[in-house]
Design a protein around this motif. Sequence first.
Motif, mmCIF file in Angstrom:
data_model
loop_
_atom_site.group_PDB
_atom_site.id
_atom_site.type_symbol
_atom_site.label_atom_id
_atom_site.label_comp_id
_atom_site.label_asym_id
_atom_site.label_seq_id
_atom_site.Cartn_x
_atom_site.Cartn_y
_atom_site.Cartn_z
ATOM 1 N N GLU A 84 0.823 -1.207 0.000
ATOM 2 C CA GLU A 84 0.000 0.000 0.000
ATOM 3 C C GLU A 84 0.862 1.264 0.000
ATOM 4 O O GLU A 84 0.508 2.263 -0.634
ATOM 5 N N LEU A 100 -4.612 -0.445 -2.162
ATOM 6 C CA LEU A 100 -5.087 0.806 -1.560
ATOM 7 C C LEU A 100 -6.614 0.881 -1.530
ATOM 8 O O LEU A 100 -7.203 1.397 -0.572
ATOM 9 N N ASP A 118 -8.640 -1.338 1.417
ATOM 10 C CA ASP A 118 -8.376 -1.096 2.834
ATOM 11 C C ASP A 118 -9.634 -1.389 3.653
ATOM 12 O O ASP A 118 -10.696 -0.853 3.379
ATOM 13 N N THR A 127 -9.548 5.268 6.292
ATOM 14 C CA THR A 127 -8.499 5.266 5.277
ATOM 15 C C THR A 127 -9.037 4.828 3.923
ATOM 16 O O THR A 127 -8.530 5.261 2.888
ATOM 17 N N PHE A 128 -10.072 3.982 3.911
ATOM 18 C CA PHE A 128 -10.659 3.577 2.635
ATOM 19 C C PHE A 128 -11.222 4.781 1.896
ATOM 20 O O PHE A 128 -10.987 4.972 0.703
#
Length: 231
Positions: free
Chosen positions: A56, A172, A175, A180-181
Amino acid sequence: MSVVTRLLQPGAKGMRRLRVPMKLLLLGSMLLIPLLLLALISARTSMADIASVRSELAGARAVQALTAMAVDLQSHQALTHRGLSGDEEARRTLPAARERISTGLGAVEQTLAAAPDLHKTLAADWQTLRQQAQALAEGKHPAQRNEAFAAHQDAVEALRQLVLRAGESSGLLLDPDADTFFLMDMAVERLIPWAQALSRARTLGAGVLARGDANAAERATLVGSADNLQW
């Protein structure tokens, strides 16, 4: 005598014959084996998490470099359109914008080279896009402003697709944490289209101002671009 008792009887006799230190050692061994298995599972899980974080992180660096490249192309697009519309100041500024594109291409190359797995995934598309962006940086674009504008649009769209692939292949966009997503979703999927909508409206408007006139099609395009900014 029950079946269970009969099955355990040989073991019970054997334990009665052993001395206490040996019994304790045997019990300790029986406890140690599941502990070792748990430690092994925990270590493998931790290694998988570390690998995921590294992937990531490489993806985030690639997305950052590619997004910066998109911004440089959008700036070059605006200056080119203004220059082809007769803006002398824009023409004088173009060499610096072209230099930023060349620098950005080198930055993306270094970022991808530092992430071999990601580089392998993106290599073919990146090389095609690199040639396309380098040609624009060298002024190798159509002489007509609308066609030159479209050529830049195609390059930015290719960059957007590359950013999406980088986000997907690096994890990425997978997530599991909500905060954070959504941050990655905005950075990977939405940032370049938003920036391009702003750049399109600014570029077309600046071109009209440089020429001092606009036909019906251009006015309609400007109105549509303004509507897109209301996302």
